[in-house]
Design a protein around this motif. Structure first.
Motif, PDB file in Angstrom:
ATOM      1  N   ALA A 181     -92.095  16.880  -7.794  1.00  0.00           N
ATOM      2  CA  ALA A 181     -91.507  15.870  -8.667  1.00  0.00           C
ATOM      3  C   ALA A 181     -91.349  14.528  -7.938  1.00  0.00           C
ATOM      4  O   ALA A 181     -91.600  13.464  -8.524  1.00  0.00           O
ATOM      5  N   LEU A 182     -90.945  14.559  -6.680  1.00  0.00           N
ATOM      6  CA  LEU A 182     -90.806  13.315  -5.923  1.00  0.00           C
ATOM      7  C   LEU A 182     -92.155  12.629  -5.748  1.00  0.00           C
ATOM      8  O   LEU A 182     -92.274  11.408  -5.933  1.00  0.00           O
ATOM      9  N   PRO A 189     -77.321  22.944  -6.884  1.00  0.00           N
ATOM     10  CA  PRO A 189     -77.265  21.478  -6.950  1.00  0.00           C
ATOM     11  C   PRO A 189     -76.617  20.843  -5.723  1.00  0.00           C
ATOM     12  O   PRO A 189     -77.066  19.775  -5.264  1.00  0.00           O
ATOM     13  N   VAL A 203     -87.695  26.091  -5.935  1.00  0.00           N
ATOM     14  CA  VAL A 203     -87.013  24.807  -6.115  1.00  0.00           C
ATOM     15  C   VAL A 203     -87.537  23.779  -5.118  1.00  0.00           C
ATOM     16  O   VAL A 203     -87.759  22.605  -5.466  1.00  0.00           O
ATOM     17  N   ILE A 204     -87.749  24.188  -3.870  1.00  0.00           N
ATOM     18  CA  ILE A 204     -88.290  23.259  -2.856  1.00  0.00           C
ATOM     19  C   ILE A 204     -89.653  22.728  -3.294  1.00  0.00           C
ATOM     20  O   ILE A 204     -89.925  21.525  -3.210  1.00  0.00           O
ATOM     21  N   TRP A 255     -90.076  15.649   3.835  1.00  0.00           N
ATOM     22  CA  TRP A 255     -89.512  16.766   3.074  1.00  0.00           C
ATOM     23  C   TRP A 255     -89.807  18.096   3.756  1.00  0.00           C
ATOM     24  O   TRP A 255     -88.961  18.977   3.832  1.00  0.00           O
ATOM     25  N   THR A 278     -85.144  29.670  -3.918  1.00  0.00           N
ATOM     26  CA  THR A 278     -85.072  28.423  -3.151  1.00  0.00           C
ATOM     27  C   THR A 278     -86.459  27.870  -2.863  1.00  0.00           C
ATOM     28  O   THR A 278     -86.675  26.651  -2.915  1.00  0.00           O
ATOM     29  N   SER A 329     -79.842  17.965   0.883  1.00  0.00           N
ATOM     30  CA  SER A 329     -81.210  17.787   1.381  1.00  0.00           C
ATOM     31  C   SER A 329     -81.787  16.443   0.949  1.00  0.00           C
ATOM     32  O   SER A 329     -82.442  15.748   1.741  1.00  0.00           O
ATOM     33  N   LEU A 330     -81.566  16.051  -0.311  1.00  0.00           N
ATOM     34  CA  LEU A 330     -82.074  14.769  -0.783  1.00  0.00           C
ATOM     35  C   LEU A 330     -81.426  13.600  -0.055  1.00  0.00           C
ATOM     36  O   LEU A 330     -82.092  12.598   0.251  1.00  0.00           O
ATOM     37  N   LEU A 332     -79.086  21.008  -2.849  1.00  0.00           N
ATOM     38  CA  LEU A 332     -80.173  20.062  -3.123  1.00  0.00           C
ATOM     39  C   LEU A 332     -79.723  18.631  -2.858  1.00  0.00           C
ATOM     40  O   LEU A 332     -80.490  17.822  -2.309  1.00  0.00           O
ATOM     41  N   LEU A 392     -90.923  22.602  -6.405  1.00  0.00           N
ATOM     42  CA  LEU A 392     -90.813  21.786  -7.609  1.00  0.00           C
ATOM     43  C   LEU A 392     -90.229  20.408  -7.305  1.00  0.00           C
ATOM     44  O   LEU A 392     -90.700  19.398  -7.838  1.00  0.00           O
ATOM     45  N   VAL A 393     -89.216  20.358  -6.456  1.00  0.00           N
ATOM     46  CA  VAL A 393     -88.609  19.065  -6.118  1.00  0.00           C
ATOM     47  C   VAL A 393     -89.596  18.198  -5.338  1.00  0.00           C
ATOM     48  O   VAL A 393     -89.733  16.995  -5.593  1.00  0.00           O
TER      49      VAL A 393
END
Length: 289
Positions: A268-269, A90, A261-262, A224, A258, A96-97, A93, A264-265
């Motif tokens: 999602a965005l 978290p 997660v990259i 991204w 990782t 990065s966000l 993440l 999926l994020v």
């Protein structure tokens, strides 16, 4: 002469046969399938990931590749869970966000401003726009050596590269939205004698909003990707840094976790922006249909 129209006997006799033929055709030709609901969409969307997961597990079980190269999916799951529970994932993440948000605001805001200026002011479009487009067409990573000499390898380098990446999609979106909008809107604005600022706010902006939001989605997607690459090259925090740390430590489970997660994020965005775009500019989708 009477206005009543009489059908011929052949036409009258043919009506039952036509109806029977219609019934036979309806039985032969299948009706158009209904689009699946949200549950059906979820099931269809999970088909390919589950198939890839099954193939991954089978490849590990058959030992097609060494475990150091292709880790077991259960190990990747346990590593992901451990990174979440320890708070490392978290925190990376969040870093990065924050970077991609700052780059999107700075670069996207400038791109929107220049796109509006080029679309509304003809001299700027003729004399300035070609140079700006030529500069923007150089890939962001092509500017990396120059930006490293100019700004160092700190936080500013990453945000500037993301901003540069997000600049072009917003500029093109705003410019193309202005150029392709219906001219009848301008005729109505002139008939109402609206001031220039009121014309931009009430006429121009609503007409280009779909193109601008499409540019935002493209800018976020490109930003991204560039963020992860820059974090892999020079960073001490972020998802890209975590990926490179796992590679250097020969912990491929961390790398795979990782990477998942990259992806999926990022999905999602984009999904959230697509829903927002459809809600805000749903009228444009209906008119296009």
């Amino acid at each position: 002469m009477s206005d009543v129209t009489f059908k011929s006997s052949a036409a009258i006799a043919g009506i039952p046969f036509d109806r029977a033929a219609d019934r036979r055709l309806r039985g032969i030709v299948p009706a158009a399938p209904r689009p699946p609901g949200w549950a059906g969409k979820v099931v269809l969307g999970l088909t390919v990931p589950l198939a890839l997961l099954a193939l991954w597990s089978y490849a590990v079980h058959q030992e097609w590749l060494a475990e150091q190269i292709l880790p077991d999916p259960r190990l990747v799951y346990e590593t992901t869970l451990d990174l979440l529970l320890t708070g490392q994932l978290p925190s990376e993440l969040a870093v990065s966000l924050g970077r991609v948000a700052a780059g999107l605001v700075i670069g996207g805001g400038l791109g929107l401003f220049f796109g509006l200026a080029f679309g509304l002011v003809r001299p700027l479009d003729v004399y300035v726009a070609p140079t700006v487009r030529a500069i923007c067409l150089v890939p962001s990573l092509g500017w990396l050596p120059f930006f490293m000499l100019l700004f160092g390898i700190g936080e500013a380098l990453k945000i500037i590269l993301i901003a540069k990446t997000c600049f072009l999609p917003l500029m093109v979106g705003a410019y193309e939205g202005i150029r392709s909008r219906p001219r009848k809107y301008d005729d109505v604005a002139r008939a109402l004698e609206l001031p220039w600022l009121a014309r931009v706010r009430l006429v121009v902006w609503p007409s280009i909003l779909p193109a601008v939001l499409t540019g935002v989605r493209q800018a976020l997607s490109r930003g991204w990707k560039v963020l992860i690459l820059v974090e892999m090259i020079s960073s001490a925090a972020g998802l890209g840094y975590l990926t490179m740390w796992g590679r250097k430590a020969f912990q491929l489970d961390v790398v795979f976790a990782t990477m998942i997660v990259i992806g999926l994020v990022g999905w999602a965005l984009d999904f959230a922006l697509a829903k927002f775009q459809h809600r805000v500019t749903g009228w444009s989708f209906k008119s296009a249909a």
